[in-house]
Write an enzyme that holds these catalytic residues in place. Structure first.
Site, PDB file in Angstrom:
ATOM      1  N   GLU A  68      -7.635  44.597 -22.534  1.00 22.29           N
ATOM      2  CA  GLU A  68      -7.684  43.151 -22.762  1.00 22.29           C
ATOM      3  C   GLU A  68      -9.083  42.616 -23.050  1.00 22.29           C
ATOM      4  O   GLU A  68     -10.048  42.935 -22.356  1.00 22.29           O
ATOM      5  CB  GLU A  68      -7.118  42.425 -21.545  1.00 22.29           C
ATOM      6  CG  GLU A  68      -6.966  40.921 -21.747  1.00 22.29           C
ATOM      7  CD  GLU A  68      -5.934  40.337 -20.819  1.00 22.29           C
ATOM      8  OE1 GLU A  68      -4.745  40.368 -21.186  1.00 22.29           O
ATOM      9  OE2 GLU A  68      -6.309  39.872 -19.730  1.00 22.29           O
ATOM     10  N   LYS A  70     -11.135  39.445 -22.800  1.00 19.52           N
ATOM     11  CA  LYS A  70     -11.098  38.187 -22.054  1.00 19.52           C
ATOM     12  C   LYS A  70     -12.495  37.900 -21.515  1.00 19.52           C
ATOM     13  O   LYS A  70     -13.172  38.789 -21.022  1.00 19.52           O
ATOM     14  CB  LYS A  70     -10.088  38.300 -20.897  1.00 19.52           C
ATOM     15  CG  LYS A  70     -10.025  37.080 -19.998  1.00 19.52           C
ATOM     16  CD  LYS A  70      -8.847  37.168 -19.029  1.00 19.52           C
ATOM     17  CE  LYS A  70      -8.942  38.318 -18.074  1.00 19.52           C
ATOM     18  NZ  LYS A  70      -7.839  38.334 -17.090  1.00 19.52           N
ATOM     19  N   LYS A 130      -2.293  36.743 -26.083  1.00 18.59           N
ATOM     20  CA  LYS A 130      -1.976  36.385 -24.705  1.00 18.59           C
ATOM     21  C   LYS A 130      -2.352  34.928 -24.472  1.00 18.59           C
ATOM     22  O   LYS A 130      -3.521  34.571 -24.417  1.00 18.59           O
ATOM     23  CB  LYS A 130      -2.719  37.299 -23.728  1.00 18.59           C
ATOM     24  CG  LYS A 130      -2.163  37.249 -22.316  1.00 18.59           C
ATOM     25  CD  LYS A 130      -2.762  38.341 -21.449  1.00 18.59           C
ATOM     26  CE  LYS A 130      -2.107  38.366 -20.082  1.00 18.59           C
ATOM     27  NZ  LYS A 130      -2.721  39.374 -19.190  1.00 18.59           N
ATOM     28  N   GLU A 179       6.701  38.457 -19.656  1.00 18.72           N
ATOM     29  CA  GLU A 179       6.067  38.695 -18.360  1.00 18.72           C
ATOM     30  C   GLU A 179       6.915  38.172 -17.211  1.00 18.72           C
ATOM     31  O   GLU A 179       7.365  37.035 -17.224  1.00 18.72           O
ATOM     32  CB  GLU A 179       4.689  38.021 -18.335  1.00 18.72           C
ATOM     33  CG  GLU A 179       3.929  38.194 -17.030  1.00 18.72           C
ATOM     34  CD  GLU A 179       2.571  37.523 -17.081  1.00 18.72           C
ATOM     35  OE1 GLU A 179       1.737  37.942 -17.912  1.00 18.72           O
ATOM     36  OE2 GLU A 179       2.346  36.565 -16.323  1.00 18.72           O
ATOM     37  N   ASN A 201       3.894  41.658 -13.846  1.00 21.11           N
ATOM     38  CA  ASN A 201       2.577  41.217 -13.384  1.00 21.11           C
ATOM     39  C   ASN A 201       2.521  41.361 -11.864  1.00 21.11           C
ATOM     40  O   ASN A 201       3.317  40.750 -11.155  1.00 21.11           O
ATOM     41  CB  ASN A 201       2.324  39.765 -13.800  1.00 21.11           C
ATOM     42  CG  ASN A 201       0.865  39.383 -13.691  1.00 21.11           C
ATOM     43  OD1 ASN A 201       0.149  39.858 -12.804  1.00 21.11           O
ATOM     44  ND2 ASN A 201       0.404  38.523 -14.592  1.00 21.11           N
ATOM     45  N   GLU A 236       0.716  45.132 -15.183  1.00 23.18           N
ATOM     46  CA  GLU A 236      -0.609  44.526 -15.309  1.00 23.18           C
ATOM     47  C   GLU A 236      -1.056  43.875 -14.007  1.00 23.18           C
ATOM     48  O   GLU A 236      -0.245  43.577 -13.138  1.00 23.18           O
ATOM     49  CB  GLU A 236      -0.621  43.488 -16.423  1.00 23.18           C
ATOM     50  CG  GLU A 236       0.301  42.293 -16.195  1.00 23.18           C
ATOM     51  CD  GLU A 236       0.117  41.210 -17.249  1.00 23.18           C
ATOM     52  OE1 GLU A 236      -1.005  40.704 -17.404  1.00 23.18           O
ATOM     53  OE2 GLU A 236       1.109  40.884 -17.917  1.00 23.18           O
ATOM     54  N   SER A 237      -2.357  43.704 -13.880  1.00 26.30           N
ATOM     55  CA  SER A 237      -3.050  43.094 -12.737  1.00 26.30           C
ATOM     56  C   SER A 237      -3.216  44.094 -11.589  1.00 26.30           C
ATOM     57  O   SER A 237      -2.243  44.727 -11.166  1.00 26.30           O
ATOM     58  CB  SER A 237      -2.345  41.837 -12.224  1.00 26.30           C
ATOM     59  OG  SER A 237      -2.350  40.816 -13.193  1.00 26.30           O
TER      60      SER A 237
END
Length: 291
Positions: A68, A70, A130, A179, A201, A236-237
């Site tokens: 990602e 970001k 995103k 998501e 997530n 993710e996360s």
């Protein structure tokens, strides 16, 4: 009320409700400045769609890595002091990432569609836009900027909205990454038609705590159904190490989305490469199974 799941749920963090309200204002402004027809006309100059789904499915290494781009977290903590979206994207590509995720929200994450557009013309990997999608105009804007896939967040959309957005996204040749954060959201999404990619997530929207067991629990509960429907699962996360990736792979996820831990490294390219080297190539798995 248009978005009851996001606004009326008092358990959601105030920052998420604020983001949704702000995004509604941005969409209203966008609709004043340009019509949907004008956005559709911009698609004639859009670059050819790359197959995000197939890239994840056929990746040499499993689980596939979506890296990602970001700049900041919602609390405005900067992840990379020398933020250069194109340079970061190139590092990810050289390191061996399968796809890229580009955060385009401007107010809370300091992203932008210009980042997506710049990266699209210099990087060969499929790109995920995103953002907090609330209206079809955002989908058309993402496609015109070069997105190959778009994120849809189940927590801020109704089932009908997800259904409608899927039709637009697939009509444009893109893929949708839907998501979810819990079993209730996952079951909602599994009832919809033509769902191809689901992202679990691990960050709770109620207190922002992160727990990799979220992926484990949801996969344990619905793994067979997901496989029967040929749905690719992204986690993710909270995924930071090769051990985390192994845990997610054992749970049955097909891909991981990582950004925060990679962006805080001194050498982003080497960080990605180290994670890739720690994975087992698909062909080795096949040899073990006697394929």
């Amino acid at each position: 009320m248009i978005y009851p799941l996001s606004i009326s749920n008092s358990r959601l963090q105030p920052i998420l409700r604020e983001i949704v309200w702000q995004k509604k204002l941005e969409v209203a402004q966008m609709q004043q400045e340009m019509s949907l027809a004008s956005l559709q006309r911009q698609l004639t100059a859009a670059p050819t769609v790359r197959d995000f789904f197939t890239a994840l499915q056929q990746s040499f290494y499993k689980p596939s890595l979506i890296a990602e781009v970001k700049k900041v977290l919602p609390n405005q903590d900067t992840l990379n002091q020398d933020f250069d979206p194109l340079a970061i994207a190139k590092s990810y590509e050289r390191g061996g990432a399968t796809c890229l995720s580009v955060v385009t929200d401007q107010k809370f994450f300091q992203g932008g569609f210009e980042h997506l557009r710049t990266i699209r013309y210099r990087i060969a990997l499929p790109l995920l836009c995103k953002d907090f999608i609330l209206d079809p105009c955002q989908i058309y804007l993402a496609r015109s900027a070069g997105a190959d896939a778009v994120l849809l967040i189940a927590a801020i959309l109704t089932d009908q909205e997800i259904h409608n957005f899927l039709r637009v996204i697939h009509y444009l040749g893109m893929n949708a990454v839907i998501e979810v954060h819990n079993l209730t959201e996952l079951d909602r999404v599994l009832k919809l038609d033509d769902v191809r990619i689901i992202s679990i997530n691990n960050r709770s929207l109620e207190d922002f705590s992160v727990n990799l067991s979220t992926t484990q629990q949801l996969m344990a509960a619905r793994r067979s159904q997901l496989q029967n429907l040929s749905i690719l699962v992204v986690s993710e996360s909270g995924i930071e190490t090769s051990a985390d990736i192994a845990l997610i792979a054992d749970a049955g996820a097909n891909a991981v989305l990582m950004g925060d831990s990679l962006l805080q490294q001194d050498n982003v390219e080497e960080g990605v490469r180290s994670l890739i080297k720690a994975k087992v190539p698909v062909y080795k798995d096949l040899v073990k199974k006697g394929a």
